[in-house]
Structures are given as C-alpha cells and as structure tokens.
Write an enzyme that holds these catalytic residues in place. Structure first.
Site, PDB file in Angstrom:
ATOM      1  CG  HIS A 152      -1.683   0.874   1.143  1.00 46.41           C
ATOM      2  ND1 HIS A 152      -1.920   2.177   1.505  1.00 46.41           N
ATOM      3  CD2 HIS A 152      -3.406   0.780   0.950  1.00 46.41           C
ATOM      4  CE1 HIS A 152      -2.922   2.983   1.273  1.00 46.41           C
ATOM      5  NE2 HIS A 152      -3.781   2.271   0.986  1.00 46.41           N
ATOM      6  CD  GLU A 169      -5.443   1.499  -3.348  1.00 45.57           C
ATOM      7  OE1 GLU A 169      -6.728   1.343  -2.906  1.00 45.57           O
ATOM      8  OE2 GLU A 169      -4.374   1.835  -2.354  1.00 45.57           O
TER       9      GLU A 169
HETATM   10  C1  PEP Z   1      -6.769   3.251   0.331  1.00 44.71           C
HETATM   11  O1  PEP Z   1      -5.918   3.859   1.120  1.00 44.71           O
HETATM   12  O2  PEP Z   1      -6.562   1.989  -0.157  1.00 44.71           O
HETATM   13  C2  PEP Z   1      -7.912   4.054  -0.129  1.00 44.71           C
HETATM   14  C3  PEP Z   1      -8.363   3.605  -1.328  1.00 44.71           C
HETATM   15  O3  PEP Z   1      -8.390   4.847   0.590  1.00 44.71           O
HETATM   16  P1  PEP Z   1      -9.389   6.247   0.379  1.00 44.71           P
HETATM   17  O4  PEP Z   1     -10.908   5.108  -0.261  1.00 44.71           O
HETATM   18  O5  PEP Z   1     -10.027   6.594   1.542  1.00 44.71           O
HETATM   19  O6  PEP Z   1      -9.192   6.910  -0.647  1.00 44.71           O
END
Ligand code: PEP
Length: 256
Positions: A93, A165
């Site tokens: 992450h 992400e």
């Molecule tokens: C994450 O940190 O994996 C994430 C997607 O957070 P958020 O949905 O709060 O942006």
C-alpha cells in the site's frame, strides 16, 4: 469473473468496534456468490474476527505481513502466522511505501511469502501526483508491477490480485483530485499490457485488477464499469457501514 469489494480499515477501530461492525455487516449482507466482499482490519483484530466471520459471505484480509515465516524480527507478524486466519493480504500500500519505507524488493518478498502461505496478495501500485505531473506514470506502473511480481512464477500468477491506487486520488475530497474513469482505464490497460509482456495474454486478461482512491457510493458505479476493472479497494468509505453496503449493492447491480 467475480467482482471484488475490499474495505481497508487502516489504523481504525478497536477490536470491539471491529467486531460490532462485522456483526452488523454479516446481518445485513446477503450471500452474493458473484461479489467477493473482503474487509481488512488491524492485525490485532484478525484472529478474533476469524472466529466470528462467515466466510461464505465475507473474507478477511491482512493489511500487511512479514516476508520471513519466523525468527528474530521483533514486532513483525508473518504470513505463516496469518495462514488460515485470512484469505487475502494487502501488500505494498502507498502508505507503507511512502511512510514506512517499503521498496519493491521488500514488497516482492512479501508477495512471495503470502503465496507460499496460501494467502492471496492484493498488490497495490500507483503513481504520486508529481510522478503523474512529470509524465512518469507508465514507468512507475511498470517498475512497481514488475518489481512487486519479480518472485512470482508463471504457475503462481493466477493467485495474485493487482490494485491500481493513484496516490494523488487516495483520501481525497476534491473533485479535481479524484481519478476519472478515462484516467483509470488508461492505466489499467497499461497494467494488463505489462502483465501480457511478462506472463502472456491469458494471464493479462484473467488477473483481477481493482481500483482504489476515494471510492464512494456516488462514484462506485462509474469506477466499476471502467473496462478492465474487476473491483474496488475502499478506505474511508469502508469505515461507514451504510456506505460500504451501498457500494456492495452497486457492485451487485453492475455485475448482474
Ligand atoms: C486506500 O488507502 O486504500 C484507499 C483507497 O483509501 P480511500 O478510499 O480513503 O481513498
């Protein structure tokens, strides 16, 4: 393919709070066979929740794990200790990369350790705001993907999930900092192209790719219909039961 809805609770909820949330979620959630609902509580809550959860409805994920199975590694929890307790683990992450200094080499070892212990790694990759601004997105995606998968053989690649992400879109409240479906589609295409180059065309199509970054009930439908996206990784909105169940309902609607 199933649609994955994964809630990353990060460093939130006491064990008691996590247990109450899970109790309520189990009570309200039908058994959707085509939606894989996963929650990732803090490590300390995983063992008690594993005794409470109904795995037909909800699976547990770790948020991290250590790459060695045992030994002199004070403070770590290994994937061999998590084996049998969780089905999944988030690995790499951006908060672990950027705050805790994890690099692709360490992440690759963690991915291999998870697979070795029959835990499905959810490998997170994504560019920062400045990397995107400097036109480095494709390089970052390729480096993080090939780096994170460097210890995964052709035989094991079907045990991996990738989560795209973009760091700039995580925990955002501003529309300008939310990823658009087109931006996501472009990077997911890149991810699948890289997978094809390493593992071949079949793998490139079959590895689940999730999107994460400020997913909410209001945008979940649009994100789930991006070509090549097989599910969502959700931080903030997964902490609010009604929002998380709304997103699961949206996934059900979109997938049927
Ligand atoms: C994450 O940190 O994996 C994430 C997607 O957070 P958020 O949905 O709060 O942006």
């Amino acid at each position: 393919m199933k649609t994955y809805i994964v809630g990353n609770w990060k460093l939130n909820f006491t064990v008691g709070e996590a247990s109450i949330y899970l109790h309520k979620l189990l009570k309200t959630l039908p058994n959707y066979r085509d939606i894989e609902v996963v929650v990732a509580p803090s490590t300390i809550a995983l063992q008690p929740l594993s005794l409470q959860v109904d795995r037909h409805k909800i699976k547990l994920s770790a948020q991290n794990g250590f790459y060695r199975d045992y030994g002199a590694f004070t403070g770590e929890v290994s994937f061999s200790q998590l084996r049998g307790i969780v089905d999944y683990s988030i690995i790499g992450h951006s908060e672990r990369r950027n705050i805790l200094g994890e690099d692709d080499k360490m992440i690759a070892k963690k991915v291999a350790a998870a697979i070795r212990n029959r835990i499905t790694p959810i490998l997170c990759i994504g560019e920062t705001e400045s990397e995107r601004a400097f036109g480095e997105t494709a390089d970052v995606i390729r480096d993080q993907l090939t780096g994170g998968l460097s210890e995964v053989s052709d035989d094991d690649i079907d045990k991996v999930i990738i989560a795209y992400e973009p760091v700039w879109a995580i925990s955002s409240t501003k529309a300008a900092k939310m990823a658009t479906p087109d931006e996501i589609a472009e990077v997911v295409k890149l991810i699948r192209k890289n997978l094809k180059d390493i593992y071949g065309a079949k793998v490139a199509e079959e590895v689940p790719v999730l999107f994460g970054g400020s997913v909410k009930p209001s945008n979940a439908g649009a994100y789930l219909t991006v070509p090549g996206v097989n599910g969502l990784l959700i931080g903030g909105a997964s902490l609010i039961l009604s929002e998380f169940t709304d997103i699961i309902e949206t996934a059900k609607r979109v997938s049927s």
